[in-house]
Design an enzyme around this catalytic site. Structure first.
Site, mmCIF file in Angstrom:
data_model
loop_
_atom_site.group_PDB
_atom_site.id
_atom_site.type_symbol
_atom_site.label_atom_id
_atom_site.label_comp_id
_atom_site.label_asym_id
_atom_site.label_seq_id
_atom_site.Cartn_x
_atom_site.Cartn_y
_atom_site.Cartn_z
ATOM 1 N N TYR A 1 -1.235 -0.096 10.584
ATOM 2 C CA TYR A 1 -1.454 -0.588 9.210
ATOM 3 C C TYR A 1 -0.307 -0.116 8.325
ATOM 4 O O TYR A 1 0.284 -0.896 7.569
ATOM 5 C CB TYR A 1 -2.796 -0.072 8.686
ATOM 6 C CG TYR A 1 -3.052 -0.413 7.232
ATOM 7 C CD1 TYR A 1 -3.379 -1.707 6.840
ATOM 8 C CD2 TYR A 1 -2.959 0.566 6.232
ATOM 9 C CE1 TYR A 1 -3.609 -2.023 5.512
ATOM 10 C CE2 TYR A 1 -3.192 0.255 4.898
ATOM 11 C CZ TYR A 1 -3.513 -1.042 4.542
ATOM 12 O OH TYR A 1 -3.729 -1.352 3.229
ATOM 13 N N SER B 1 0.856 -1.193 0.000
ATOM 14 C CA SER B 1 0.000 0.000 0.000
ATOM 15 C C SER B 1 0.883 1.231 0.000
ATOM 16 O O SER B 1 2.003 1.193 0.527
ATOM 17 C CB SER B 1 -0.861 0.021 1.266
ATOM 18 O OG SER B 1 -1.461 1.293 1.423
#
Ligand code: NDP
Length: 280
Positions: A163, A149
């Site tokens: 995250y 990501s």
């Protein structure tokens, strides 16, 4: 005419939804035999049906509903793939999630149980699944594609700190595993998406439709997504397939392709009009 993945076997984690589903459908359409997996059996069946609808024979699809966070589930995945298809050429480590602190804390105050939960699925499961798949990938001189990501790239994201940390760790895993495994002819690369419309927000606990609203906001602001469009799962699936296709990407080793409509190129101050600012 042979399709580009004819004779190949692909295992795509997190293929009961979103990016993984799009990738599994694409691999199957392009000739691969695919193992699709996720915990939600109903959504997994939707993926299988989508594959079959595109004319792929039933014998080309293996569906395994299991929890990837548990090593038992990972063993089941690899063993059943080998049992059914006899080989493994492509491993896509796509399954992932973000979780919120149940008391709404952010930054360094987020409870460490959130860190454990996120690292378990986004990082630890990638390490152990790769270990379990290694001998088969070595035999096939195969490919690994990780789904990272832009949250893992070089900017701070304290709202989803753990995250973001998990994806930075995954990027380093991609680099190290790539150099370790290339000696056996196995390539490892990754893709780092920006915003993509998927089930990610709901899996995080956002109310239905809220993630889509957030993405609409992002694509309407040039400092968020300069291209003005949030990605669709197929946009990312196409990059996964490119990285898994040795004929096209053989010389790319241990890299992550950023696909974010320009989001990571925008430095906050550059989103404003410098010509106007300089006139003031
Ligand atoms: P989705 O929530 O739509 O898909 C996530 C997939 O992961 C689902 O199939 C889910 O299956 C699976 N999964 C999650 N936890 C587990 C588990 N414990 N065991 C087995 N499967 C699991 O989200 P996306 O498609 O967006 O996410 C795919 C990847 O893309 C993730 O790694 C995410 O971090 C990354 N990403 C997403 C972005 C976005 O904007 N959407 C941006 C950047 C990266 P099930 O629920 O059935 O268990």
């Amino acid at each position: 005419m042979l399709s580009r993945f004819s004779g190949k076997v692909a295992l795509v984690t997190g293929s009961s939804n979103g990016i993984g589903r799009a990738a599994a459908v694409l691999f199957a359409k392009d000739g691969a035999k695919v193992t699709v997996t996720g915990r939600n059996a109903e959504r997994l069946e939707e993926t299988r049906q989508e594959i079959l609808k595109s004319g792929v024979p039933e014998s080309h699809v293996l569906s395994v509903a299991t929890d990837l966070a548990a090593e038992k589930g990972q063993d089941e995945l690899v063993n059943s793939t080998i049992q059914k298809f006899g080989r493994l050429d492509i491993l896509v480590n796509n399954a992932g999630a973000a979780f919120n602190d149940d008391q709404g804390r952010v930054g360094v105050d987020q409870d460490v149980s959130v860190y454990d939960k996120i690292m378990q699925i986004n990082m630890r499961s990638v390490v152990t699944l790769t270990q379990k798949a290694k001998e088969h990938l070595v035999k096939a001189k195969g490919e690994i594609v990780n789904v990272s990501s832009i949250a893992g790239t070089a900017h701070a994201q304290p709202g989803v700190m753990y995250y973001a940390m998990s994806k930075s760790a995954l990027d380093q895993f991609t680099r190290c595993a790539a150099i370790d495994l290339i000696q056996y002819g196995v390539r490892v690369n990754s893709v780092s998406p920006g915003g993509v419309t998927t089930g990610f927000g709901e899996a995080m606990g956002m109310p239905s439709g809220a993630f889509e609203e957030m993405m609409k906001f992002m694509e309407s602001r040039k400092e968020c997504i300069p291209s003005g469009a949030v990605a669709k799962p197929i946009d990312i699936a196409n990059i996964i397939a490119f990285l898994a296709d040795r004929k096209l990407s053989s010389y790319i080793i241990g890299q992550s392709i950023v696909a974010d409509g320009g989001s990571t190129l925008v430095l906050g101050m550059n989103a404003h009009n410098w010509a106007d600012l300089m006139k003031q």
